[in-house]
Write an enzyme that holds these catalytic residues in place. Structure first.
Site, PDB file in Angstrom:
ATOM      1  CG  HIS A  27     -33.964 -80.549 -32.384  1.00 52.47           C
ATOM      2  ND1 HIS A  27     -34.278 -79.673 -31.368  1.00 52.47           N
ATOM      3  CD2 HIS A  27     -34.458 -81.754 -32.011  1.00 52.47           C
ATOM      4  CE1 HIS A  27     -34.945 -80.315 -30.426  1.00 52.47           C
ATOM      5  NE2 HIS A  27     -35.060 -81.596 -30.802  1.00 52.47           N
ATOM      6  CB  CYS A  28     -30.088 -84.861 -34.277  1.00 49.35           C
ATOM      7  SG  CYS A  28     -28.402 -84.249 -34.129  1.00 49.35           S
ATOM      8  CG  HIS A  29     -32.746 -86.243 -29.676  1.00 50.71           C
ATOM      9  ND1 HIS A  29     -32.837 -85.258 -28.729  1.00 50.71           N
ATOM     10  CD2 HIS A  29     -33.805 -86.048 -30.515  1.00 50.71           C
ATOM     11  CE1 HIS A  29     -33.894 -84.496 -28.972  1.00 50.71           C
ATOM     12  NE2 HIS A  29     -34.497 -84.964 -30.056  1.00 50.71           N
ATOM     13  NE  ARG A 120     -35.897 -79.885 -26.412  1.00 48.04           N
ATOM     14  CZ  ARG A 120     -36.404 -80.997 -26.911  1.00 48.04           C
ATOM     15  NH1 ARG A 120     -36.029 -82.180 -26.430  1.00 48.04           N
ATOM     16  NH2 ARG A 120     -37.272 -80.974 -27.909  1.00 48.04           N
ATOM     17  CG  HIS A 177     -39.799 -80.035 -32.710  1.00 50.20           C
ATOM     18  ND1 HIS A 177     -38.654 -80.131 -33.460  1.00 50.20           N
ATOM     19  CD2 HIS A 177     -39.620 -80.870 -31.638  1.00 50.20           C
ATOM     20  CE1 HIS A 177     -37.815 -80.988 -32.870  1.00 50.20           C
ATOM     21  NE2 HIS A 177     -38.372 -81.436 -31.764  1.00 50.20           N
ATOM     22  CG  ASP A 244     -37.050 -84.633 -33.475  1.00 50.05           C
ATOM     23  OD1 ASP A 244     -36.302 -84.533 -32.483  1.00 50.05           O
ATOM     24  OD2 ASP A 244     -38.244 -84.989 -33.383  1.00 50.05           O
ATOM     25  CG  ASN A 249     -41.653 -90.114 -27.135  1.00 44.34           C
ATOM     26  OD1 ASN A 249     -41.946 -91.213 -26.675  1.00 44.34           O
ATOM     27  ND2 ASN A 249     -40.828 -89.279 -26.504  1.00 44.34           N
TER      28      ASN A 249
END
Length: 292
Positions: A27-29, A120, A177, A244, A249
C-alpha cells in the site's frame, strides 16, 4: 501546479529490520509529477509531487522487493500515473485502480493487462464517496472473474453497517489501514470488535498498515501496535502490510518511514508471521511469483 507541502519525509532513517526476500509494500501511492500526470479537477486534495523515483529509492533503501501501488483520489479515475510506475518495474510492481463501479469489461481488461489487480472504493468523509451496496454486489462477480479483489477504505463507524454486504460478496475483500480504528479508544471498542467479526469470513483480508493513523501518540505509535499484532496473530494468512507512502492527509508532519519499518517485528513477532505478512500473503493475493 500546487504549492502544497510535501507529504513525505525527506530523510527517513534506515531501518534495523532485516526484511525477508520478496518483501512487499502492498500500500503506497505516487503523485504526479503534475506536469505529466495532472490532478483531477474535481479533487479537493492536491498534494505536492511524490513521483515514482522517490518511492523506488525508499524501497531499495529499506529492502522492499515488490510493491502494490494504490491509485490516489487526487488523480481520480485517470490511472496512468500508477500504470507508468508499474511499467518501470515490470513483474515486481502491481497496482490497485480507482474506477466507477459500472466500469466496462473492456476497461477492466485493459487495466488487468497493465498490471492492476483490484479496485478501491473510499468511504471516508474527506474523499469522494464509494459505491453503494447494489453497485458492489453487481461489481463483485466481475472482479472475481478477473481474479481481482475489492479494496475498501472506510471510516471505522462503517465497518459494522457494511459487514453484512461485504461478508456476502463472492470476491476477496481487503480492508485498509486496520479499519481506521482509533487506538486511543482501547481494545474493547465496538469498532475493533466489528472488524474482527468481519475478518472471521475467509474471503476478507486486512492491511495492518497505518499504525501512525490509528495511533493518537507520537512515534513509535505504541498504542496502535497491539491492534495490528492481534490481527496478524489471529488471521495470519489474510493480512498485508504497507507503508502508505507518501502519507496523504496525515494528521501532522510526515512520519519517518524508518519508524514504520521498525514496527514490523512488533506487529509480526515471529519469523513465520513476518514471512506470511510480507511475502507469502501478497504473492497469493496479487499473483506475484515466488520470492526472488
Amino acid at each position: 501546479m500546487t504549492d502544497a507541502a510535501q507529504t513525505w519525509h525527506p530523510s527517513p532513517h534506515d531501518t534495523s529490520v532485516r526484511l525477508p526476500s520478496g518483501a512487499t509494500d502492498t500500500h503506497c501511492h505516487v503523485f504526479g509529477p503534475q506536469a505529466v500526470f495532472p490532478y483531477a479537477e474535481s479533487s479537493s486534495f492536491k498534494p505536492a509531487d511524490a513521483p515514482k523515483e522517490v518511492l523506488f529509492a525508499l524501497h531499495d533503501r529499506m529492502g522492499i522487493d515488490r510493491c502494490v501501488i494504490v491509485q490516489s483520489g487526487c488523480h481520480g479515475f485517470d490511472n496512468r500515473v500508477v500504470a507508468d510506475a508499474i511499467a518501470a518495474r515490470p513483474g515486481r510492481y502491481l497496482g490497485i485502480a480507482l474506477a466507477p463501479p459500472d466500469i466496462s469489461s473492456d476497461a477492466l481488461k485493459m487495466l488487468d493487462a497493465q498490471g492492476f489487480r483490484g479496485l478501491r472504493f473510499n468511504y471516508m468523509s474527506h474523499l469522494a464517496p464509494g459505491a453503494d451496496e447494489a453497485a458492489l454486489r453487481a461489481l463483485a462477480p466481475r472482479l472475481a472473474d478477473l481474479g481481482w479483489h475489492l479494496q475498501l477504505h472506510m471510516e471505522d463507524s462503517l465497518i459494522a453497517p457494511m459487514s453484512a454486504c461485504l461478508a456476502d460478496l463472492p470476491v476477496p475483500v481487503v480492508i485498509d489501514h486496520i479499519g481506521r480504528i482509533d487506538a486511543s479508544r482501547g481494545r474493547d471498542q465496538p469498532e475493533f470488535a466489528a472488524l474482527l467479526g468481519l475478518l472471521e469470513h475467509d474471503h476478507v483480508w486486512c492491511k495492518v498498515s497505518g499504525a501512525e493513523r490509528a495511533s493518537r501518540q507520537d512515534p513509535p505509535y505504541a498504542d496502535a501496535v497491539p491492534f495490528a499484532r492481534e490481527i496478524v496473530e489471529t488471521f495470519p494468512d489474510r493480512v498485508l502490510w504497507g507503508t502508505d507512502w507518501p502519507h496523504p492527509n496525515y494528521r501532522a508532519a510526515p512520519p519517518d518511514d524508518g519508524d514504520l519499518f521498525d514496527l514490523l517485528p512488533q506487529i509480526a513477532p515471529k519469523p513465520a508471521l513476518m514471512q506470511a505478512l510480507l511475502v507469502d500473503n501478497p504473492a497469493r493475493l496479487y499473483g506475484f511469483k515466488e520470492a526472488t
